[in-house]
Design a protein around this motif. Structure first.
Motif, short mmCIF file in Angstrom:
data_model
loop_
_atom_site.label_atom_id
_atom_site.label_comp_id
_atom_site.label_asym_id
_atom_site.label_seq_id
_atom_site.Cartn_x
_atom_site.Cartn_y
_atom_site.Cartn_z
N ARG A 476 5.20 -19.42 -11.23
CA ARG A 476 6.39 -18.58 -11.05
C ARG A 476 6.02 -17.10 -11.03
O ARG A 476 6.67 -16.30 -10.37
N GLY A 477 4.98 -16.72 -11.78
CA GLY A 477 4.61 -15.32 -11.85
C GLY A 477 3.58 -15.10 -12.94
O GLY A 477 2.87 -16.03 -13.33
N TYR A 478 3.50 -13.88 -13.43
CA TYR A 478 2.51 -13.56 -14.46
C TYR A 478 3.05 -12.45 -15.37
O TYR A 478 4.03 -11.76 -15.03
N ARG A 479 2.41 -12.32 -16.51
CA ARG A 479 2.75 -11.25 -17.45
C ARG A 479 1.50 -10.42 -17.69
O ARG A 479 0.44 -10.95 -18.02
N GLU A 480 1.63 -9.11 -17.56
CA GLU A 480 0.50 -8.20 -17.74
C GLU A 480 1.01 -6.91 -18.36
O GLU A 480 2.00 -6.35 -17.89
N GLY A 482 2.63 -6.48 -20.97
CA GLY A 482 3.99 -6.65 -21.46
C GLY A 482 5.05 -6.78 -20.39
O GLY A 482 6.24 -6.94 -20.70
N LYS A 483 4.67 -6.71 -19.13
CA LYS A 483 5.64 -6.78 -18.04
C LYS A 483 5.50 -8.12 -17.31
O LYS A 483 4.40 -8.52 -16.94
N ALA A 484 6.63 -8.81 -17.13
CA ALA A 484 6.64 -10.09 -16.42
C ALA A 484 6.97 -9.85 -14.96
O ALA A 484 7.98 -9.22 -14.63
N VAL A 485 6.10 -10.33 -14.08
CA VAL A 485 6.26 -10.13 -12.64
C VAL A 485 6.41 -11.49 -11.97
O VAL A 485 5.55 -12.37 -12.14
N ALA A 486 7.47 -11.67 -11.21
CA ALA A 486 7.70 -12.94 -10.51
C ALA A 486 7.06 -12.89 -9.14
O ALA A 486 7.09 -11.86 -8.46
N TYR A 487 6.46 -14.00 -8.74
CA TYR A 487 5.99 -14.12 -7.37
C TYR A 487 7.21 -14.33 -6.47
O TYR A 487 8.01 -15.22 -6.71
N GLY A 488 7.33 -13.53 -5.45
CA GLY A 488 8.47 -13.65 -4.55
C GLY A 488 8.42 -14.95 -3.75
O GLY A 488 7.35 -15.47 -3.45
N GLN A 489 9.58 -15.45 -3.41
CA GLN A 489 9.68 -16.66 -2.62
C GLN A 489 10.74 -16.42 -1.54
O GLN A 489 11.89 -16.12 -1.84
N ARG A 613 18.05 -24.72 -14.02
CA ARG A 613 19.16 -23.77 -14.03
C ARG A 613 19.00 -22.66 -15.06
O ARG A 613 19.68 -21.65 -14.99
N THR A 614 18.14 -22.84 -16.04
CA THR A 614 17.94 -21.80 -17.05
C THR A 614 16.45 -21.65 -17.32
O THR A 614 15.69 -22.60 -17.22
N ALA A 615 16.05 -20.46 -17.68
CA ALA A 615 14.66 -20.21 -18.05
C ALA A 615 14.62 -19.10 -19.07
O ALA A 615 15.33 -18.10 -18.96
N ALA A 616 13.80 -19.28 -20.12
CA ALA A 616 13.75 -18.30 -21.20
C ALA A 616 13.08 -17.00 -20.76
O ALA A 616 13.39 -15.94 -21.26
N ILE A 617 12.14 -17.10 -19.81
CA ILE A 617 11.42 -15.90 -19.38
C ILE A 617 12.22 -15.18 -18.32
O ILE A 617 12.58 -15.74 -17.30
N SER A 618 12.50 -13.91 -18.57
CA SER A 618 13.15 -13.08 -17.56
C SER A 618 12.09 -12.14 -16.99
O SER A 618 11.29 -11.58 -17.72
N PHE A 619 12.11 -11.98 -15.68
CA PHE A 619 11.09 -11.18 -15.02
C PHE A 619 11.58 -9.76 -14.81
O PHE A 619 12.73 -9.52 -14.41
N ASP A 620 10.67 -8.81 -15.06
CA ASP A 620 11.00 -7.40 -14.91
C ASP A 620 11.02 -6.99 -13.44
O ASP A 620 11.85 -6.20 -13.02
N THR A 621 10.08 -7.52 -12.68
CA THR A 621 9.98 -7.15 -11.26
C THR A 621 9.66 -8.38 -10.45
O THR A 621 9.21 -9.40 -10.97
N VAL A 622 9.91 -8.28 -9.16
CA VAL A 622 9.59 -9.35 -8.23
C VAL A 622 8.50 -8.86 -7.30
O VAL A 622 8.63 -7.82 -6.67
#
Length: 632
Positions: A476-480, A482-489, A613-622
């Motif tokens: 889904r993405g990565y965290r670096e 302290g920032k969570a980044v989602a891979y765009g789809q 439908r739900t996920a605990a991790i919220s991404f800061d950027t895409v």
């Protein structure tokens, strides 16, 4: 008078020379004093350290490997403290004597000796070589107490990879292990003692991202090379934390459910965004064993196991899809103008083509059926009939649209492409022309057709989505930092299949599971709103002879395990608002009756957990284009 002037000139010249010489001496003395002040005061501590035969060494520090998390932030792979003893060749006058002394404190096998001596030869003299990993505190204490008798040996504190879920995630995560000689690239990081790199799965696919940046340690050693104290340390940068699409709880359920079979695989996909929610393969293995070091006996037991536990069957196991392929034939037929309800075929239990008979699975036949009924009853003769009319190349064209015959390029290493034959394919690969009977066999997912469980899950996801080109992903993405980044789809493109055609296939799959006469009615989900639509499949692994057919001696339960048919089942749920697609393959399960209840249980648990439908991790950027996950 002239003599007086000459004398005065000589006196003045002498005075100037004396003055210049005095100034020069003063300047030199000042420079010397300044330099001495700099060396003795400003740099006093440094040169004090260098004095008395001491010197300063610089050593690379391995960075902390990034964790792997599930979609809710559960740790799937992390790091634990690890003590190891290393030896530096240039610091010991007799390496073998040092190893012999160590062997009295910790067990060193003949294999350990050979490995250490091999590593010492291929590495530079000042590079530490690991003697033994994962030491107990008692072993560390005994080595430290006897340090004077172990020149060149020292204890290092590092980290080792730990997998909390063990074998349940081994085929997804893969494992890390020591760097082999052929993997050395000149990067000094790879030569560090105890350094591990990803060898399979996510560990391999995202290895560079998870490695991080090496740190440095500046330390004081004496004339004998023994460390006196550490002067400075830079820890470097930790690797990225990779965030997967999988739900740890669902993955554990899938893996445990599959273990009721000897060898099986399953994939669950969220059809809205391609997230792989679970990917199971059994038998499995403990990934930590590779990190800790396998014995020859353990390694041989894995590679010689006929059930191939090291293979991720979900992406690398190839199987004839059997009757799960019939939806593709149905869509190809409708594209060529063969109506789902208007075209019928009579099934007496076989079809003749030339001098050959091609049998239906039901010996007495199904009578006259249309396409929806053909799917509901899984009538082979109906699909023989339409395949004969449209040809294998039209079937292959449709199959390619739905992800069969080529890798779907999931973000895992080791995926296989399977086979979707055409006339040109057979001529190029086998050197023989295509035969008409091979088209009939292809129409029921046999013959040359080979698919992976992942491809079957993608196929049913694209069907359930109404003809969208669903592309699976497991990251889904990565965290670096302290920032969570989602891979765009990106939005999934439309495959261009008429919606009326898709509805006909949906009706057929619904009838398979929810019509009392359907082949999988027994394995339906009874809870209202959770119903599944599916398709059974049986893939023969041997040819049934005419003598066996006439004698009736071809039941799977009467055969040895390896001669039994594979069982397959593909499905999506819920029927009225599709969200999840699932494929199950049970090797030598004796037919779809082995796979259908597994798929039912998995889809029921998936809907109960509702991980998409739900996920605990919220991404800061895409990172990239529009994110379609709906929960980021």
């Amino acid at each position: 008078m002239p003599m007086v002037h000459d004398e005065q000139d000589r006196h003045k010249g002498f005075t100037r020379r004396v003055l210049m010489l005095t100034c020069g001496k003063a300047a030199l003395l000042s420079a010397l004093v300044a330099r001495m002040y700099y060396l003795q005061v400003v740099e006093a501590e440094k040169y004090k350290t260098l004095a008395e035969d001491n010197r300063i060494n610089l050593r690379l520090l391995p960075p902390r490997r990034g964790k792997i998390l599930d979609r809710f932030g559960q740790e799937l792979a992390n790091n634990q403290q690890n003590f190891r003893v290393v030896v530096v060749r240039e610091q010991t006058p007799d390496l073998v004597a040092t190893l012999d002394a160590l062997s009295k404190l910790i067990h060193l096998s003949e294999h350990d000796y050979k490995r250490i001596l091999r590593d010492v030869k291929r590495k530079r003299a000042f590079v530490p070589v690991t003697v033994k990993d994962n030491l107990s505190w008692n072993q560390v204490s005994s080595i430290e107490v006897n340090a004077a008798d172990l020149p060149g040996a020292s204890i290092e504190v590092g980290e080792t990879r730990f997998y909390p879920y063990g074998a349940d995630f081994s085929h997804i995560l893969g494992y890390v292990s020591s760097v082999s000689e052929k993997e050395l690239t000149g990067d000094p990081l790879l030569e560090l003692p105890g350094f591990r790199i990803g060898k399979s799965g996510i560990e391999k696919y995202h290895d560079n991202d998870m490695r991080g940046q090496a740190g440095t340690s500046e330390f004081e050693v004496n004339a004998y090379g023994r460390v006196i104290r550490e002067l400075a340390r830079n820890e470097g940068g930790s690797g990225r934390e990779m965030i997967l699409t999988v739900d740890a709880g669902l993955q554990t359920f899938v893996q445990q459910r599959l273990m009721s079979e000897q060898s099986a695989a399953s994939v669950v996909i969220d059809i809205k965004n391609g997230d792989v929610l679970a990917m199971g393969s059994v038998p499995s293995y403990d990934p930590s064993a590779f990190n800790l070091g396998l014995s020859n006996k353990q390694w041989n037991s894995l590679i010689n196991n006929p059930l191939t536990p090291l293979t991720n069957k979900a992406i690398a196991g190839t199987y004839a899809p059997g009757s799960t392929f019939k939806m593709i034939v149905a869509l190809a037929a409708m594209k060529e103008g063969i109506g789902a309800t208007s075209h019928t075929a009579f099934c007496p239990g076989f079809m003749k083509l030339g001098n050959a008979r091609f049998h239906c699975w039901k010996r007495g036949g199904h009578g006259r059926v249309n396409m929806i009924e053909g799917l509901q009853h899984s009538c082979d003769v109906y699909f023989y009939d339409v395949a004969r009319r449209i040809g294998v190349d039209k079937i292959a064209e449709m199959a390619n649209k739905f992800g069969l015959g080529a890798r779907v390029d999931i973000d895992l290493p080791g995926e296989r492409s399977g086979v979707m034959p055409t006339k040109a394919w057979k001529l190029a690969n086998i050197g023989e022309p295509w035969q008409g009977g091979e088209t009939l066999i292809t129409s029921i997912g046999q013959g040359f057709v080979l698919t992976t469980p992942l491809q079957l899950a993608v196929m049913v996801a694209r069907i359930a989505s109404g003809g969208k080109k669903v592309i699976p992903r497991i990251t889904r993405g990565y965290r670096e930092d302290g920032k969570a980044v989602a891979y765009g789809q990106s939005e999934f493109e439309d495959l261009g299949i008429p919606q009326e055609h898709m509805r006909m296939v949906h009706q057929g799959m619904d009838a398979v599971s929810n019509n009392p006469r359907g082949t999988a009615y027994k394995y339906r989900i009874r809870k209202e709103g959770w119903e599944l639509a599916g398709k059974t499949g049986t893939a023969q692994v041997r040819r049934i002879t005419m003598a066996e057919r006439q004698a009736g001696i071809f039941k799977n339960e009467d055969l040895p395990w390896r001669r039994r048919d594979h069982g397959l089942f593909v499905a999506y749920a819920p029927v009225d608002n599709p969200r999840y697609a699932c494929a199950v393959v049970v090797e030598h399960g004796g037919g779809s009756k082995s796979a259908a209840p597994v798929a039912r249980d998995i889809l029921r648990e998936t809907q109960r957990r509702d991980p998409a439908r739900t996920a605990a991790i919220s991404f800061d950027t895409v990172d990239g284009v529009k994110n379609t996950s709906g929960d980021s």
